[in-house]
Design a protein around this motif. Structure first.
Motif, PDB file in Angstrom:
ATOM      1  N   ARG A  30     -19.689  -9.985  -7.928  1.00 37.60           N
ATOM      2  CA  ARG A  30     -20.244 -10.257  -9.246  1.00 37.60           C
ATOM      3  C   ARG A  30     -21.349  -9.256  -9.546  1.00 37.60           C
ATOM      4  O   ARG A  30     -22.149  -8.927  -8.681  1.00 37.60           O
ATOM      5  N   ILE A  31     -21.395  -8.822 -10.809  1.00 37.50           N
ATOM      6  CA  ILE A  31     -22.406  -7.857 -11.230  1.00 37.50           C
ATOM      7  C   ILE A  31     -23.240  -8.461 -12.334  1.00 37.50           C
ATOM      8  O   ILE A  31     -22.697  -8.821 -13.380  1.00 37.50           O
ATOM      9  N   PHE A  32     -24.565  -8.635 -12.110  1.00 34.73           N
ATOM     10  CA  PHE A  32     -25.537  -9.063 -13.110  1.00 34.73           C
ATOM     11  C   PHE A  32     -25.377 -10.532 -13.519  1.00 34.73           C
ATOM     12  O   PHE A  32     -24.300 -11.081 -13.551  1.00 34.73           O
ATOM     13  N   LEU A  33     -26.448 -11.108 -13.879  1.00 34.18           N
ATOM     14  CA  LEU A  33     -26.487 -12.484 -14.363  1.00 34.18           C
ATOM     15  C   LEU A  33     -27.532 -12.568 -15.449  1.00 34.18           C
ATOM     16  O   LEU A  33     -28.667 -12.181 -15.257  1.00 34.18           O
ATOM     17  N   PHE A  34     -27.143 -13.073 -16.621  1.00 36.77           N
ATOM     18  CA  PHE A  34     -28.060 -13.173 -17.751  1.00 36.77           C
ATOM     19  C   PHE A  34     -28.178 -14.631 -18.178  1.00 36.77           C
ATOM     20  O   PHE A  34     -27.170 -15.309 -18.365  1.00 36.77           O
ATOM     21  N   LEU A  35     -29.386 -15.110 -18.365  1.00 37.55           N
ATOM     22  CA  LEU A  35     -29.639 -16.445 -18.883  1.00 37.55           C
ATOM     23  C   LEU A  35     -30.475 -16.290 -20.132  1.00 37.55           C
ATOM     24  O   LEU A  35     -31.628 -15.872 -20.075  1.00 37.55           O
ATOM     25  N   GLU A  49     -24.728 -15.992 -22.068  1.00 41.90           N
ATOM     26  CA  GLU A  49     -25.201 -16.731 -20.900  1.00 41.90           C
ATOM     27  C   GLU A  49     -24.212 -16.548 -19.759  1.00 41.90           C
ATOM     28  O   GLU A  49     -22.989 -16.541 -19.965  1.00 41.90           O
ATOM     29  N   ASN A  50     -24.765 -16.373 -18.555  1.00 33.31           N
ATOM     30  CA  ASN A  50     -23.947 -16.331 -17.330  1.00 33.31           C
ATOM     31  C   ASN A  50     -22.870 -15.243 -17.392  1.00 33.31           C
ATOM     32  O   ASN A  50     -21.733 -15.458 -16.973  1.00 33.31           O
ATOM     33  N   LEU A  51     -23.243 -14.071 -17.884  1.00 34.14           N
ATOM     34  CA  LEU A  51     -22.293 -12.961 -17.931  1.00 34.14           C
ATOM     35  C   LEU A  51     -21.964 -12.505 -16.515  1.00 34.14           C
ATOM     36  O   LEU A  51     -22.852 -12.188 -15.725  1.00 34.14           O
ATOM     37  N   GLN A  52     -20.682 -12.477 -16.201  1.00 35.75           N
ATOM     38  CA  GLN A  52     -20.233 -12.065 -14.871  1.00 35.75           C
ATOM     39  C   GLN A  52     -19.087 -11.072 -15.009  1.00 35.75           C
ATOM     40  O   GLN A  52     -18.146 -11.295 -15.762  1.00 35.75           O
ATOM     41  N   VAL A  53     -19.222  -9.970 -14.274  1.00 37.00           N
ATOM     42  CA  VAL A  53     -18.131  -9.007 -14.144  1.00 37.00           C
ATOM     43  C   VAL A  53     -17.701  -9.047 -12.684  1.00 37.00           C
ATOM     44  O   VAL A  53     -18.448  -8.623 -11.800  1.00 37.00           O
ATOM     45  N   GLN A  54     -16.527  -9.585 -12.453  1.00 36.53           N
ATOM     46  CA  GLN A  54     -16.049  -9.736 -11.083  1.00 36.53           C
ATOM     47  C   GLN A  54     -15.037  -8.636 -10.785  1.00 36.53           C
ATOM     48  O   GLN A  54     -14.278  -8.210 -11.660  1.00 36.53           O
ATOM     49  N   ARG A  55     -15.059  -8.185  -9.538  1.00 34.07           N
ATOM     50  CA  ARG A  55     -14.161  -7.103  -9.163  1.00 34.07           C
ATOM     51  C   ARG A  55     -13.706  -7.250  -7.723  1.00 34.07           C
ATOM     52  O   ARG A  55     -14.382  -7.877  -6.896  1.00 34.07           O
ATOM     53  N   ASN A  56     -12.580  -6.667  -7.452  1.00 36.02           N
ATOM     54  CA  ASN A  56     -12.051  -6.565  -6.097  1.00 36.02           C
ATOM     55  C   ASN A  56     -11.959  -5.076  -5.797  1.00 36.02           C
ATOM     56  O   ASN A  56     -11.042  -4.405  -6.252  1.00 36.02           O
ATOM     57  N   GLY A  57     -12.957  -4.560  -5.091  1.00 36.28           N
ATOM     58  CA  GLY A  57     -13.029  -3.125  -4.903  1.00 36.28           C
ATOM     59  C   GLY A  57     -13.250  -2.438  -6.231  1.00 36.28           C
ATOM     60  O   GLY A  57     -14.207  -2.738  -6.944  1.00 36.28           O
ATOM     61  N   TYR A  90      -9.116 -11.536 -17.972  1.00 36.36           N
ATOM     62  CA  TYR A  90      -8.582 -11.084 -16.697  1.00 36.36           C
ATOM     63  C   TYR A  90      -7.873  -9.736 -16.883  1.00 36.36           C
ATOM     64  O   TYR A  90      -6.641  -9.681 -16.981  1.00 36.36           O
ATOM     65  N   PRO A  91      -8.630  -8.637 -16.934  1.00 35.08           N
ATOM     66  CA  PRO A  91      -7.983  -7.344 -17.184  1.00 35.08           C
ATOM     67  C   PRO A  91      -7.197  -6.814 -15.983  1.00 35.08           C
ATOM     68  O   PRO A  91      -6.239  -6.063 -16.163  1.00 35.08           O
ATOM     69  N   ASN A  92      -7.638  -7.179 -14.761  1.00 31.83           N
ATOM     70  CA  ASN A  92      -7.022  -6.639 -13.542  1.00 31.83           C
ATOM     71  C   ASN A  92      -6.812  -5.130 -13.685  1.00 31.83           C
ATOM     72  O   ASN A  92      -5.712  -4.606 -13.465  1.00 31.83           O
ATOM     73  N   PHE A  93      -7.875  -4.458 -14.030  1.00 28.22           N
ATOM     74  CA  PHE A  93      -7.819  -3.040 -14.383  1.00 28.22           C
ATOM     75  C   PHE A  93      -8.520  -2.200 -13.325  1.00 28.22           C
ATOM     76  O   PHE A  93      -9.675  -2.442 -12.975  1.00 28.22           O
ATOM     77  N   LYS A  94      -7.795  -1.194 -12.813  1.00 29.35           N
ATOM     78  CA  LYS A  94      -8.373  -0.287 -11.819  1.00 29.35           C
ATOM     79  C   LYS A  94      -9.196   0.781 -12.529  1.00 29.35           C
ATOM     80  O   LYS A  94      -8.713   1.458 -13.442  1.00 29.35           O
ATOM     81  N   LEU A  95     -10.438   0.932 -12.121  1.00 30.03           N
ATOM     82  CA  LEU A  95     -11.340   1.883 -12.762  1.00 30.03           C
ATOM     83  C   LEU A  95     -10.801   3.302 -12.633  1.00 30.03           C
ATOM     84  O   LEU A  95     -10.392   3.742 -11.561  1.00 30.03           O
ATOM     85  N   ILE A 110     -11.172  -2.623  -8.807  1.00 29.17           N
ATOM     86  CA  ILE A 110     -10.389  -3.319  -9.827  1.00 29.17           C
ATOM     87  C   ILE A 110     -11.269  -4.391 -10.470  1.00 29.17           C
ATOM     88  O   ILE A 110     -11.809  -5.257  -9.775  1.00 29.17           O
ATOM     89  N   ILE A 111     -11.442  -4.316 -11.788  1.00 33.67           N
ATOM     90  CA  ILE A 111     -12.142  -5.386 -12.506  1.00 33.67           C
ATOM     91  C   ILE A 111     -11.145  -6.526 -12.692  1.00 33.67           C
ATOM     92  O   ILE A 111     -10.121  -6.377 -13.376  1.00 33.67           O
ATOM     93  N   THR A 112     -11.432  -7.641 -12.071  1.00 36.22           N
ATOM     94  CA  THR A 112     -10.492  -8.766 -12.088  1.00 36.22           C
ATOM     95  C   THR A 112     -10.794  -9.771 -13.189  1.00 36.22           C
ATOM     96  O   THR A 112      -9.867 -10.369 -13.763  1.00 36.22           O
ATOM     97  N   LYS A 113     -12.099  -9.977 -13.490  1.00 38.31           N
ATOM     98  CA  LYS A 113     -12.449 -11.019 -14.444  1.00 38.31           C
ATOM     99  C   LYS A 113     -13.802 -10.725 -15.082  1.00 38.31           C
ATOM    100  O   LYS A 113     -14.722 -10.260 -14.412  1.00 38.31           O
TER     101      LYS A 113
END
Length: 308
Positions: free
Chosen positions: A2-7, A231-239, A276-281, A241-244
């Motif tokens: 997860r990258i960054f968290l905003f409240l 609120e609660n902005l999350q950029v999740q990735r697997n390596g 869910y982009p499942n996009f490889k950078l 790949i941006i997954t969510k």
């Protein structure tokens, strides 16, 4: 990951803006250049439309205090190019507009051709603030923690030896991640990125957005940008790949951009969205931007590499 968290709270005054420049009248580098004819048009617009140009510390203090900052603007210049000294500074002086110059220390200290020398920077300091833009202008996310500290401390030692009181840092290339931010945060009060966005009372003063003005940009359109409250902005990735991408907004839908993938409208349900982009950078440096109308929030995402 997860990258960054905003409240973020719900009520805000209108937003302020920090604008960023690099080169002036240097048409070899169009991507980072601003023609002084364009600069004068931008300054005239501010002057004739009731905007007040202030030091970015003043802007951030007023925003954090909940004051109305709708008509406040600050200017930053990154990299300390000679073209600012020769072409940009005289115009800033003419309009009596303050600014902050972020110095690429190695470029000045080793007399690299495109960069100001220390004598020129002392002259610039009569009219604006001098701050830190690293020593060697590295890609910070490619460095390990010790390397980041070593580069930064070397820059700080040189700048402070010349009597500059440094409390601010701008990421080279605008590149950073949560790890880089955590390493640098103890060293500076203010840290600036290059993410698209505006400034309100929710701003993190160690993750401040700046809008780059290059080419023939109509500043009026950039002044319309407002902070998208997420609120609660999350950029999740697997390596790499941006997954969510997920979070909460007050709109029924939000438009999401990823570098080399483009824009996608995503509907919300009870204020919550997930994509869910499942996009490889594709590039090392990538932008994720959330937008609804003129409201915008940006996040920097870099490819992961193994740090030495």
């Amino acid at each position: 990951m997860r990258i960054f968290l905003f409240l973020l709270p719900l009520f805000l005054w209108a937003d302020a803006h920090i604008f960023l420049y690099h080169r002036f009248n240097d048409h070899r580098h169009l991507y980072t250049n601003t023609d002084t004819k364009v600069l004068i048009r931008q300054f005239e617009y501010l002057k004739t439309h009731g905007y007040k140009v202030v030091d970015s510390r003043v802007l951030l203090t007023k925003a954090k205090n909940g004051e109305n900052v709708d008509k406040l603007v600050a200017f930053h210049i990154d990299d300390s190019f000679k073209s600012f000294y020769k072409y940009g500074l005289p115009i800033f002086k003419k309009y009596n507009y303050p600014f902050t110059l972020f110095v690429y220390v190695e470029g000045t200290d080793k007399h690299f051709g495109d960069f100001m020398n220390w004598k020129q920077i002392r002259e610039v300091a009569k009219y604006g603030d001098i701050e830190c833009h690293s020593y060697a202008h590295p890609h910070l996310t490619k460095l390990n923690d010790i390397q980041i500290i070593d580069d930064t401390q070397k820059a700080l030692d040189i700048l402070r030896s010349k009597a500059y009181k440094i409390d601010s840092y701008a990421y080279p290339y605008g590149e950073y991640n949560k790890r880089v931010k955590n390493v640098l945060s103890p060293l500076f009060k203010y840290i600036y990125n290059q993410n698209e966005g505006a400034i309100d009372s929710t701003v993190d003063i160690q993750d401040v957005p700046r809008i780059a003005l290059t080419g023939d940009v109509k500043i009026a359109s950039r002044l319309k940008i407002k902070n998208l409250q997420v609120e609660n902005l999350q950029v999740q990735r697997n390596g790499n790949i941006i997954t969510k991408i997920s979070g909460n907004v007050s709109h029924k839908k939000v438009e999401i951009y990823i570098t080399k993938l483009g824009w996608k409208w995503v509907k919300t349900k009870n204020g919550y969205f997930e994509y869910y982009p499942n996009f490889k950078l594709k590039k090392f440096r990538n932008r994720v931007i959330l937008r609804y109308g003129n409201e915008m929030k940006g996040v920097m995402v870099t490819k992961e590499i193994k740090n030495k």
